[in-house]
Design a protein around this motif. Structure first.
Motif, PDB file in Angstrom:
ATOM      1  N   PRO A 272      93.018  17.221  66.354  1.00  0.00           N
ATOM      2  CA  PRO A 272      92.523  16.237  65.996  1.00  0.00           C
ATOM      3  C   PRO A 272      92.706  16.130  64.512  1.00  0.00           C
ATOM      4  N   GLU A 273      92.307  14.685  63.533  1.00  0.00           N
ATOM      5  CA  GLU A 273      91.649  14.780  62.544  1.00  0.00           C
ATOM      6  C   GLU A 273      91.900  16.119  61.403  1.00  0.00           C
ATOM      7  N   PRO A 274      92.573  16.266  60.550  1.00  0.00           N
ATOM      8  CA  PRO A 274      92.744  17.458  60.091  1.00  0.00           C
ATOM      9  C   PRO A 274      91.024  17.754  59.112  1.00  0.00           C
ATOM     10  N   GLN A 275      89.818  18.342  58.680  1.00  0.00           N
ATOM     11  CA  GLN A 275      89.000  18.711  58.320  1.00  0.00           C
ATOM     12  C   GLN A 275      89.263  20.189  57.481  1.00  0.00           C
ATOM     13  N   ALA A 276      88.362  20.600  56.778  1.00  0.00           N
ATOM     14  CA  ALA A 276      88.214  21.546  55.260  1.00  0.00           C
ATOM     15  C   ALA A 276      87.449  22.633  56.523  1.00  0.00           C
ATOM     16  N   ALA A 277      87.462  23.937  56.162  1.00  0.00           N
ATOM     17  CA  ALA A 277      87.527  24.572  57.338  1.00  0.00           C
ATOM     18  C   ALA A 277      86.086  25.300  56.408  1.00  0.00           C
ATOM     19  N   LYS A 278      84.693  25.176  57.453  1.00  0.00           N
ATOM     20  CA  LYS A 278      83.979  26.090  56.314  1.00  0.00           C
ATOM     21  C   LYS A 278      83.339  27.463  56.669  1.00  0.00           C
ATOM     22  N   ALA A 279      82.439  28.067  56.154  1.00  0.00           N
ATOM     23  CA  ALA A 279      81.971  29.131  56.363  1.00  0.00           C
ATOM     24  C   ALA A 279      81.326  29.270  58.377  1.00  0.00           C
ATOM     25  N   GLY A 280      82.308  30.174  58.770  1.00  0.00           N
ATOM     26  CA  GLY A 280      81.762  30.196  59.900  1.00  0.00           C
ATOM     27  C   GLY A 280      82.574  29.731  61.114  1.00  0.00           C
ATOM     28  N   ASP A 281      83.227  28.543  60.630  1.00  0.00           N
ATOM     29  CA  ASP A 281      84.552  28.128  61.227  1.00  0.00           C
ATOM     30  C   ASP A 281      85.360  29.057  62.083  1.00  0.00           C
ATOM     31  N   ILE A 282      86.420  28.852  63.646  1.00  0.00           N
ATOM     32  CA  ILE A 282      87.635  29.770  64.006  1.00  0.00           C
ATOM     33  C   ILE A 282      88.194  28.413  64.119  1.00  0.00           C
ATOM     34  N   ALA A 283      89.357  28.957  63.723  1.00  0.00           N
ATOM     35  CA  ALA A 283      90.429  27.988  63.047  1.00  0.00           C
ATOM     36  C   ALA A 283      92.211  28.363  63.553  1.00  0.00           C
ATOM     37  N   TYR A 284      92.304  27.860  63.871  1.00  0.00           N
ATOM     38  CA  TYR A 284      94.129  28.137  63.830  1.00  0.00           C
ATOM     39  C   TYR A 284      95.272  27.477  62.823  1.00  0.00           C
ATOM     40  N   PHE A 285      95.837  28.560  61.751  1.00  0.00           N
ATOM     41  CA  PHE A 285      96.744  27.763  61.390  1.00  0.00           C
ATOM     42  C   PHE A 285      98.537  28.087  62.042  1.00  0.00           C
ATOM     43  N   ALA A 286      98.260  26.402  62.315  1.00  0.00           N
ATOM     44  CA  ALA A 286      99.531  26.678  63.123  1.00  0.00           C
ATOM     45  C   ALA A 286     100.730  27.280  63.195  1.00  0.00           C
ATOM     46  N   PRO A 287     101.344  27.067  61.411  1.00  0.00           N
ATOM     47  CA  PRO A 287     102.513  27.544  61.098  1.00  0.00           C
ATOM     48  C   PRO A 287     102.537  28.277  60.901  1.00  0.00           C
ATOM     49  N   TRP A 288     102.080  29.943  61.109  1.00  0.00           N
ATOM     50  CA  TRP A 288     102.288  30.911  61.427  1.00  0.00           C
ATOM     51  C   TRP A 288     101.146  31.472  62.542  1.00  0.00           C
ATOM     52  N   GLY A 289     100.957  30.281  63.561  1.00  0.00           N
ATOM     53  CA  GLY A 289      99.969  31.034  64.844  1.00  0.00           C
ATOM     54  C   GLY A 289      98.825  32.193  64.410  1.00  0.00           C
ATOM     55  N   ASN A 290      98.122  31.859  63.546  1.00  0.00           N
ATOM     56  CA  ASN A 290      96.916  32.807  63.646  1.00  0.00           C
ATOM     57  C   ASN A 290      95.969  31.524  63.760  1.00  0.00           C
TER      58      ASN A 290
END
Length: 115
Positions: free
Chosen positions: A57-75
């Protein structure tokens, strides 16, 4: 997609979005992750394998409570503070409805499919 999440053994409401990366995460459930603090804004852990980044999806800034995936590190990351500016490397997968204090001190998170 509703999911069942426990933060240090205590249940919280949570949901994943319908992105391909979130569906890929759901395919790994149930999943228990030991979390480490990162930059005073998020708790991170490594899933058992990298998630897909196709049709992100289009990039968005993470907000408190978000679950996210950082693709370059795979975490995976659970944000307890609002994150940095939007980045195409950070995929928002869903949201946990828990206060920042609870998330900031979390050591373990378990994510399961909703019954």
């Amino acid at each position: 997609m509703d999911i069942r999440v426990t933060v240090d053994g205590q249940p919280v409401d949570a949901a994943l979005n319908d992105s391909p990366a979130a569906r890929d995460l759901a395919s790994l459930l149930p999943l228990t992750l030991d979390l480490e603090d990162f930059h005073g804004t998020e708790r991170t852990a490594d899933p058992p394998r990298r998630l897909t980044t196709e049709n992100a999806p289009e990039p968005q800034a993470a907000k408190a409570g978000d679950i996210a995936y950082f693709a370059p590190w795979g975490n995976l990351a659970v944000f307890y503070e609002d994150g940095p500016a939007a980045s195409e490397d950070l995929l928002i997968l869903g949201h946990i409805d828990a206060d920042a204090g609870r998330l900031s001190g979390a050591d373990r998170i378990t994510i399961e499919a909703a019954p």
